[in-house]
Motif scaffolding. Structure first.
Motif, short mmCIF file in Angstrom:
data_model
loop_
_atom_site.label_atom_id
_atom_site.label_comp_id
_atom_site.label_asym_id
_atom_site.label_seq_id
_atom_site.Cartn_x
_atom_site.Cartn_y
_atom_site.Cartn_z
N ILE A 222 0.84 -1.20 0.00
CA ILE A 222 0.00 0.00 0.00
C ILE A 222 0.86 1.24 0.00
O ILE A 222 0.64 2.18 -0.76
CB ILE A 222 -0.93 -0.03 1.23
N GLU B 264 -9.27 -5.46 8.49
CA GLU B 264 -9.21 -5.41 7.03
C GLU B 264 -9.75 -4.09 6.49
O GLU B 264 -9.20 -3.49 5.59
CB GLU B 264 -10.10 -6.54 6.45
N TYR C 145 -6.02 12.42 -6.01
CA TYR C 145 -5.85 11.13 -5.34
C TYR C 145 -6.72 11.04 -4.10
O TYR C 145 -7.28 10.00 -3.77
CB TYR C 145 -4.39 10.93 -4.98
N GLU D 90 -10.11 10.23 -5.11
CA GLU D 90 -10.09 8.84 -5.58
C GLU D 90 -10.16 7.87 -4.40
O GLU D 90 -10.89 6.88 -4.42
CB GLU D 90 -8.80 8.61 -6.37
N LEU D 91 -9.37 8.19 -3.39
CA LEU D 91 -9.34 7.31 -2.19
C LEU D 91 -10.71 7.24 -1.54
O LEU D 91 -11.16 6.17 -1.14
CB LEU D 91 -8.34 7.86 -1.17
N ARG E 141 -13.38 5.88 -4.75
CA ARG E 141 -13.18 4.60 -5.41
C ARG E 141 -12.66 3.54 -4.46
O ARG E 141 -13.06 2.39 -4.52
CB ARG E 141 -12.22 4.79 -6.58
N ALA E 142 -11.71 3.95 -3.59
CA ALA E 142 -11.15 2.94 -2.69
C ALA E 142 -12.23 2.37 -1.78
O ALA E 142 -12.35 1.16 -1.60
CB ALA E 142 -10.03 3.53 -1.85
N PHE F 84 -14.46 0.23 -3.92
CA PHE F 84 -13.87 -1.03 -4.36
C PHE F 84 -13.58 -1.96 -3.19
O PHE F 84 -14.03 -3.11 -3.17
CB PHE F 84 -12.56 -0.72 -5.10
N THR F 85 -12.86 -1.42 -2.25
CA THR F 85 -12.39 -2.32 -1.19
C THR F 85 -13.50 -2.68 -0.22
O THR F 85 -13.59 -3.81 0.23
CB THR F 85 -11.23 -1.65 -0.42
N LYS G 87 -16.86 -2.10 -0.65
CA LYS G 87 -18.17 -2.21 -1.28
C LYS G 87 -19.09 -1.11 -0.78
O LYS G 87 -20.27 -1.31 -0.52
CB LYS G 87 -18.81 -3.57 -0.97
#
Lengths: 1058, 124
Positions: A868, A941, A1009, A1012-1013, A1016-1017, A1020-1021, A1023
């Motif tokens: 990461i 997680e 960024y 984006e974090l 999208r993060a 994505f990560t 859900k």
């Protein structure tokens, strides 16, 4: 002078010798139970030990007492408040307060170690010695007690107190010597001994402290002497002051009287105490040749005369009554032996030594004495008459052979007879006056005419001067009067004599009762009209005369006598004797008529003699009434012969005839008698020789009995020790048993044939084993474990002697064991078997596995984290971003790691995460920041990504939004609120980030960024669904994210990875 | 860069649960000319995708651990299809199932050189 004060003797330590044997352990335990702490004395324990065995006595004794206990060693200075124990196979002695140890010569076992130590102690310590005799099975200690007492020490012996000595023979023998100050139960001794030690300490050396000033003491001494003179008739004025006062002091200790005055008062009131003091003052005469002058005198005056005119076939008989432990006997025997050495023809000598105390006799018979008792024996005599061995001296066999020891009471038993010398020293002082009066005539009876009597210095024949002539007054040697035939008989024994009304005196003194009239009349009739009579004993001694007996009796010439036959007038004796004999023999009335007696005036009187036994009961002496009944008037000689002549002629012939017959019969009777006598003599000789054989056999038996007794003693001691050891073993065994029962470690002991010796209960988890399986081979049992190569492993342990370890699993189960095989060695280090230990390492194995997983997980996380970081670096720096924002992001990651490291159950609280992030940006909950929401646990997680998103939001808020610092118009406000909803069975987190009061010009949403974090993060990560926008007066961000059903489920997901 | 064009035109499936890593990986792959399919964050997503359009994938990069789930199922499908792939993992080799240890593997954090060295044989 200086030197001498410097080398002043240290204050002597009182030393208590303790002698014990069989049953001694219990007694010693009792003894120390009663011993106060710090008694200011030293104890030395001497027991009978087996020389072949190491003694454990000191360990056992140490359990009984708080005083330090040590095994006696050679040269050790004895110190107060310590206990010393005799080691095995050693003889203990003491010199100048230091213990001395010697080894008994090989093959010789000393049977009287207690005597030896006690007498050495007596010599060394004197008044500072005390001897204690406890339970034991023989007579050891008695002689030692004697020595201690004689030197002014204190003596004690154990008596029963309900528990008592198990074997009372040893203390009883000591008590029987009469020299024991205290006969006490073992528990009571300690206190007395401590008091004894205290009294010694109080006493200033040299001065007799408690006795007061010397002047006062002298006065009181006079008084004591006076009391003694009055009561026992012995004058002690000649005694040495020191000795006298020392003995008095000892009696005061025994009586627990503090002052001399009080003691004098006690003496006045208590005649028994006077006797005790008297005996104490006279102690020291029982030793060999004590009173050497008296013995020298005896050797000079008496012994040679005993042998005068006696050839080899004669016998010299000597009697020593009350011989006690035999020193006097052997002293006389030595004198006799010395004299015999000078003779060519040696008569047989028998010394009869008697005493009522069997134990003392046993000591005497053994003839073994400690050295201390021999100090009056010259070196020549020691070499000639003693065999030295093992610290004590044995009287030589040729001396012992002269002596015959037997139990016998001077007072109760019939005395010996035809004795040449009676030596009875210091027995009479123990007897009361009336008993003495009985005993002296008995000695007279026992002696031959002209025999000798040898008494103690303070004894005398008293009122029996008529029986004995003094030969040597000072040393109390007497000779039986030859001409005194008065008591040439055994005075009819004692008890009988006393109670009997002997003379008319006593009859007259009897008070008259109501029937006196009749008695008076009867006695007058008797006096006036009955024939003259006398009452005699069966021996013919007159005990009562009637009136008018002068016609028949007259005083004989010579010594006055009461013997009827001596008193009878001529003509009467012959008939009187025969009538008497008939009456005594057949116990019936005997008569003889026609007896003629001649009066003083020459006239003859014919009379009838009647002897009539008087009725008597039981043990009373038989008495006989002798009546002299006159027949007709007295006649002159002529008248008498006329009267006789009338019927003489016819009768003469017949009388002569009868006389001849009678003579012939007499002759044959005499011959028969002589033959019988011969036979008797020869059988007597046979008996004598048989007797001698028996005597020697008896001695051998005595010797073997001695050995057996001492062996038994040792065995008893050993047994006691073993018993104590057994108890210790039992305890140890009990401990082991409990260890076995309580331990969870499965252990099996196998012998060399793999048979099960024992096992702990935990073994049942490993093997199907039952208590009854002891002795079965282990290979017979089915194991719950897979143990491949188990038997080979055991064999390897036997072969190498090295322990082995291996692990084993339990088929189909998680259980894991470590199997340890170690050799079982006996005390000689020989491998006798194998100890198999099964240690349950299931949890350890699990922990190890878990640890492996954790390490792997850590690795995974670290690498992920680095990945990461790599990604962030890539994106931040790779695209020309600032180092500052890179490091800020790394810090955010770092904070999350911090939270994770503290996380419980791999869960991090959302609120905490939010606060931490805000705090990192200098904002805190309060005036313009509000945080609100229920507790939500995020799994490790998720938290990383979430934190990064939060970081971006916060960074933006600080730069451009509600948290912007320093802006003059800053009225910005941040509200962070979240809820958890359950939608369609899945839990969702709804979080709102709402900034307000931010002006349009300055405020903006995160870009690049950062954005984006967030968008999208999270999407994505996690859900998640996010909505990030600039609202009316600031940034709002809505995040909606699924949560795991339950926190625990999240955790279980992590678990399942493993 | 040497990798330029190494993967040009290739359709590379990226299965990686962490967005940041996936993003960086994708960027690297795209830089090498690849057409990135994904990234996909779960096993089920990846399998669903493979079922939908199988022939379109040339190479796959698989993270072993996807939110706690192993990606072996995906690997199986890929192997069955003959699609070459490599594993990326933060775990040591012993954390990988024995059956899948023979597949090429890159350890995180990924170095581009190692990644492309591993991918190189698959481009042929």
């Amino acid at each position: 002078m200086d030197l001498s004060t410097q080398h002043d003797q240290p204050r002597p330590v009182p030393i208590v010798g303790i002698g014990a044997s069989a049953g001694g352990l219990e007694a010693i335990e009792g003894f120390f139970r009663g011993m106060p702490a710090d008694p200011d004395l030293a104890c030395v324990i001497v027991t009978h030990l087996n020389p072949q065995r190491e003694s454990l006595l000191h360990q056992i004794v140490a359990r009984y007492t708080s005083l330090p206990v040590e095994v006696a060693a050679d040269g050790v200075q004895v110190e107060a408040n310590r206990v010393y124990v005799l080691p095995a196979d050693a003889l203990l002695s003491i010199v100048n307060g230091r213990l001395a140890i010697s080894r008994p010569s090989a093959g010789r076992r000393e049977r009287h170690p207690i005597d030896i130590f006690f007498s050495a102690l007596a010599l060394d310590r004197g008044e500072f010695a005390a001897g204690v005799v406890l339970s034991g099975g023989d007579g050891d200690g008695a002689l030692g007690i004697k020595a201690i007492k004689e030197r002014g020490g204190l003596t004690m012996a154990q008596v029963a107190d309900g528990y008592g000595p198990q074997h009372p023979s040893m203390p009883d023998t000591a008590i029987a010597t009469g020299l024991v100050d205290f006969a006490l139960p073992a528990e009571a001794m300690g206190a007395r001994l401590a008091a004894f030690a205290r009294s010694l300490l109080v006493e200033a050396p040299g001065e007799v402290g408690p006795l007061g000033t010397p002047a006062a003491a002298a006065g009181l001494r006079q008084e004591i002497c006076g009391i003694l003179r009055n009561q026992v008739g012995h004058d002690f004025n000649g005694y040495k002051d020191k000795t006298f006062l020392r003995r008095v002091h000892r009696r005061m200790q025994v009586q627990q009287v503090d002052t001399l005055e009080a003691y004098v008062e006690r003496l006045r009131q208590d005649p028994q105490e006077v006797g005790a003091l008297f005996r104490d003052l006279l102690i020291n005469v029982t030793n060999f040749f004590r009173d050497a002058e008296a013995f020298a005198c005896l050797a000079e005056l008496v012994i040679p005369r005993l042998f005068e005119g006696r050839g080899a076939d004669a016998t010299v008989r000597i009697w020593v009554p009350g011989c006690s432990t035999g020193e006097e006997v052997y002293s006389i025997a030595i004198l006799v032996r010395e004299h015999m050495d000078t003779l060519s023809a040696r008569p047989l000598v028998q010394i009869f030594a008697t005493d009522i105390d069997d134990h003392a006799l046993a000591v005497a018979r053994a003839g073994r004495y400690p050295e201390a008792l021999l100090d009056s024996v010259s070196p020549e005599r020691r070499t000639r008459f003693f065999e030295s061995g093992g610290g004590s001296y044995l009287v030589a066999k040729d001396v012992r052979d002269l002596c015959v020891f037997s139990p016998h009471s001077v007072i109760r038993d019939p005395p010996f007879s035809r004795i040449d010398l009676v030596s009875c020293r210091n027995l009479l002082i123990y007897l009361g006056a009336d008993t003495q009066a009985q005993v002296i005539p008995i000695f007279h009876y026992a002696l031959q005419r002209g025999g000798y009597l040898f008494l103690g210095t303070s004894e005398n024949v008293g009122q029996f001067g008529e029986l004995f002539t003094p030969i040597e007054k000072k040393h109390r040697i007497f000779r039986s009067r030859e001409n005194s035939h008065v008591a040439r008989r055994l005075p009819l024994v004692l008890k009988g004599l006393r109670g009997q009304p002997v003379s008319g005196d006593q009859a007259r003194t009897q008070p008259r009762s109501g029937a006196t009239w009749r008695q008076a009349i009867e006695s007058q009739v008797l006096e006036r009209f009955s024939p003259p009579h006398v009452v005699v004993t069966r021996d013919g001694d007159v005990v009562h005369y009637s009136a008018r007996t002068g016609k028949y009796l007259e005083a004989a010439a010579g010594v006055p006598t009461r013997q009827l036959l001596t008193l009878a007038r001529k003509g009467l004796r012959f008939d009187l004797r025969s009538v008497m004999r008939e009456a005594v023999e057949f116990n019936r009335t005997a008569t003889c008529s026609g007896v003629v007696v001649e009066g003083d005036d020459g006239r003859l009187q014919t009379l009838t003699l009647i002897v009539d036994p008087l009725p008597h009961h039981g043990e009373e002496e038989a008495l006989y009434l002798v009546l002299f009944a006159d027949v007709g008037p007295t006649l002159s000689r002529e008248e008498a012969s006329d009267r006789a002549g009338a019927n003489r002629d016819g009768a003469t012939v017949q009388l002569e005839h009868e006389l001849r017959d009678t003579r012939e019969r007499l002759q044959s009777l005499i011959e028969e008698y002589e033959t019988a006598l011969e036979e008797l003599k020869s059988s007597n000789e046979e008996l004598v020789s048989v007797n001698e054989e028996l005597q020697s056999t008896n001695e051998e038996l005595e010797a073997s009995k001695e050995e057996l007794v001492s062996l038994n003693e040792e065995l008893q001691t050993v047994n006691g020790e073993l018993h104590a050891k057994l108890e210790a073993l039992d305890r140890a065994n009990g401990d082991l048993q409990n260890l076995f029962e309580s331990t969870a470690v499965a252990t099996i002991f196998l012998d060399c044939h793999l048979a099960i010796r024992s096992f702990t209960p935990a073994v049942t988890r490993v093997f199907n084993i039952l208590p009854g399986d002891r002795g079965r081979p282990i290979t017979d049992l089915s194991a719950r474990l897979d143990l491949p190569g188990f038997v080979q492993d055991i064999a390897a342990v036997f072969a190498t002697g090295q322990p082995l370890e291996r692990s084993a699993g339990q088929a189909g189960q998680a259980a894991h064991y470590m199997v340890r095989l170690a050799p079982y060695r006996d005390l000689q280090q020989v491998i006798e078997g194998v100890v198999v230990t099964f240690i349950d390492v299931t949890s350890l194995t699990q922990a190890e596995a878990q640890q492996r997983v954790l390490v792997a997980e850590l690795q995974h996380r670290t690498r992920n984290l680095l990945a990461i970081v790599q990604a962030i670096a890539h994106r931040t720096l790779g695209r020309g971003g600032s180092l500052e924002s890179f490091t800020a992001r790394l810090s955010a990651l770092g904070r999350v790691q911090g939270l994770i490291s503290h996380a419980t159950d791999e869960q991090v609280d959302l609120a905490e995460l939010v606060r931490l992030e805000l705090q990192a940006h200098g904002a805190a909950e309060g005036r313009n920041v509000a945080i609100d929401g229920p507790p939500v646990a995020l799994t490790v997680e998720r938290v990383q990504t979430f934190a990064l998103a939060l970081h971006e939001l916060a960074t933006n808020a600080v730069k451009h939004g509600a948290l912007r610092a320093g802006a003059p118009d800053s009225v910005g406000r941040l509200d962070i609120a979240w809820t958890v909803e359950t939608i369609d069975g899945s839990r969702r987190l709804l979080l709102d980030w709402r900034e307000s009061g931010v002006s349009i010009e300055t405020g903006e949403t995160p870009r690049g960024y950062g954005r984006e974090l967030i968008e999208r993060a999270l999407t994505f990560t996690l859900k998640a669904q996010t909505r990030l926008e600039f609202g009316s007066d600031g940034v709002t961000c809505h995040i909606e994210m699924p949560l795991a059903m339950r926190p625990s489920e999240d955790a279980s997901v992590t678990g399942a990875q493993q | 860069m040497a990798q330029n064009g190494l993967l040009s035109g290739r359709r590379v499936l990226v299965v990686e649960d962490d967005f940041l890593i996936a993003e960086a990986l994708c960027a690297s792959l795209e830089f090498a000319g690849a057409v990135v399919v994904g990234p996909l964050g779960s096993v089920s997503d990846a399998i669903r995708l493979l079922r939908q359009d199988d022939p379109a994938i040339d190479i796959a990069v698989l993270d072993v651990d996807l939110h706690g789930e192993k990606s072996y199922a995906v690997a199986d499908v890929l192997a069955e299809r003959g699609v070459p792939f490599l594993f990326t993992t933060g775990y040591n080799v012993d954390a990988v199932d024995v059956a899948y240890r023979d597949y090429p593997r890159c350890e995180k954090p990924l170095s581009e050189r190692a990644l492309f060295a591993a991918l190189q044989p698959m481009t042929g």
